[in-house]
Scaffold this motif. Structure first.
Motif, PDB file in Angstrom:
ATOM      1  N   SER A   5       0.833  -1.205   0.000  1.00 30.95           N
ATOM      2  CA  SER A   5       0.000   0.000   0.000  1.00 30.95           C
ATOM      3  C   SER A   5       0.869   1.258   0.000  1.00 30.95           C
ATOM      4  N   ARG A   6       1.885   1.271   0.843  1.00 29.97           N
ATOM      5  CA  ARG A   6       2.781   2.429   0.931  1.00 29.97           C
ATOM      6  C   ARG A   6       3.526   2.641  -0.381  1.00 29.97           C
ATOM      7  N   TRP A   7       4.015   1.551  -0.987  1.00 22.60           N
ATOM      8  CA  TRP A   7       4.768   1.661  -2.235  1.00 22.60           C
ATOM      9  C   TRP A   7       3.870   2.127  -3.383  1.00 22.60           C
ATOM     10  N   ARG A   8       2.624   1.698  -3.378  1.00 19.26           N
ATOM     11  CA  ARG A   8       1.692   2.154  -4.432  1.00 19.26           C
ATOM     12  C   ARG A   8       1.397   3.639  -4.288  1.00 19.26           C
ATOM     13  N   ARG A   9       1.202   4.085  -3.049  1.00 19.97           N
ATOM     14  CA  ARG A   9       0.966   5.519  -2.810  1.00 19.97           C
ATOM     15  C   ARG A   9       2.160   6.343  -3.267  1.00 19.97           C
ATOM     16  N   GLN A  10       3.369   5.891  -2.916  1.00 19.81           N
ATOM     17  CA  GLN A  10       4.582   6.608  -3.309  1.00 19.81           C
ATOM     18  C   GLN A  10       4.726   6.661  -4.823  1.00 19.81           C
ATOM     19  N   ALA A  11       4.433   5.560  -5.506  1.00 24.14           N
ATOM     20  CA  ALA A  11       4.543   5.528  -6.973  1.00 24.14           C
ATOM     21  C   ALA A  11       3.528   6.460  -7.611  1.00 24.14           C
ATOM     22  N   ALA A  12       2.311   6.495  -7.072  1.00 20.20           N
ATOM     23  CA  ALA A  12       1.289   7.394  -7.606  1.00 20.20           C
ATOM     24  C   ALA A  12       1.679   8.850  -7.373  1.00 20.20           C
ATOM     25  N   LYS A  13       2.262   9.126  -6.209  1.00 17.32           N
ATOM     26  CA  LYS A  13       2.706  10.482  -5.893  1.00 17.32           C
ATOM     27  C   LYS A  13       3.824  10.912  -6.834  1.00 17.32           C
ATOM     28  N   GLU A  14       4.761  10.010  -7.122  1.00 26.87           N
ATOM     29  CA  GLU A  14       5.856  10.330  -8.049  1.00 26.87           C
ATOM     30  C   GLU A  14       5.338  10.578  -9.455  1.00 26.87           C
ATOM     31  N   ARG A  15       4.341   9.813  -9.875  1.00 25.99           N
ATOM     32  CA  ARG A  15       3.765  10.011 -11.223  1.00 25.99           C
ATOM     33  C   ARG A  15       3.057  11.364 -11.324  1.00 25.99           C
ATOM     34  N   ASN A  16       2.393  11.777 -10.240  1.00 25.01           N
ATOM     35  CA  ASN A  16       1.674  13.058 -10.249  1.00 25.01           C
ATOM     36  C   ASN A  16       2.623  14.229 -10.247  1.00 25.01           C
ATOM     37  N   GLU A  17       3.809  14.071  -9.631  1.00 28.40           N
ATOM     38  CA  GLU A  17       4.783  15.164  -9.568  1.00 28.40           C
ATOM     39  C   GLU A  17       5.449  15.402 -10.916  1.00 28.40           C
ATOM     40  N   GLN A  18       5.534  14.368 -11.734  1.00 29.67           N
ATOM     41  CA  GLN A  18       6.250  14.509 -13.012  1.00 29.67           C
ATOM     42  C   GLN A  18       5.434  15.170 -14.059  1.00 29.67           C
TER      43      GLN A  18
END
Length: 160
Positions: free
Chosen positions: A147-160
């Motif tokens: 769950s934490r890794w999915r949130r982090q990946a989604a956050k990184e995609r939104n920042e780019q």
């Protein structure tokens, strides 16, 4: 001995050619049944035979009691890792460090888990393949990591 070929054949009734066998040693009538089943279910005869073998092996395993084994218990929540468990976890490629209550995961393992999850794999299966199933680290820890890794990946995609 040569037999005369029959022009017509009645369905469901055994005939003289049922005693004949195919190259695989199957009776001709069984070969016909396999072919008709394959056509009905949009499969090849080889696939029908493979599925049949799987079912036979599963049935045999059930009869021998191998399928009724109890599953290993998951690790209790909040239980600290002892020295032996920490040593095992630190020896895995998926783990960078391990303390009594905290595991630092290798970043390549995190990316690998994300990739496998995108392909449709179950998180428990991915962790088990790396040697850290719920028996070792606990079911809840796996769920929370993913769950934490999915949130982090989604956050990184939104920042780019």
């Amino acid at each position: 001995m040569n037999r005369p070929e029959k022009a017509t054949r009645s369905h469901g009734k055994p005939s003289d050619d049922d005693d004949e066998t195919t190259g695989l040693g199957l009776p001709v009538s069984l070969k016909r049944q396999i072919e008709s089943y394959a056509v009905m279910h949009h499969m090849t005869p080889t696939q029908v035979l493979a599925e049949g073998m799987k079912l036979l092996l599963k049935q045999e395993a059930l009869q021998q009691g191998r399928m009724n084994r109890t599953k290993p218990k998951a690790r209790p929540c909040n239980k600290p890792f002892d020295a032996e468990e920490r040593q095992y976890l630190c020896g895995l490629d998926a783990v960078d460090e391990c303390g009594e209550k905290r595991i630092t995961w290798n970043r390549y393992f995190i990316r690998y888990v994300e990739y496998e999850l995108e392909l449709g794999a179950r998180p428990v299966d991915v962790f088990r393949s790396a040697g850290v199933g719920p028996e070792v680290i606990g079911r809840k820890r796996i769920e929370r990591c993913v769950s934490r890794w999915r949130r982090q990946a989604a956050k990184e995609r939104n920042e780019q």
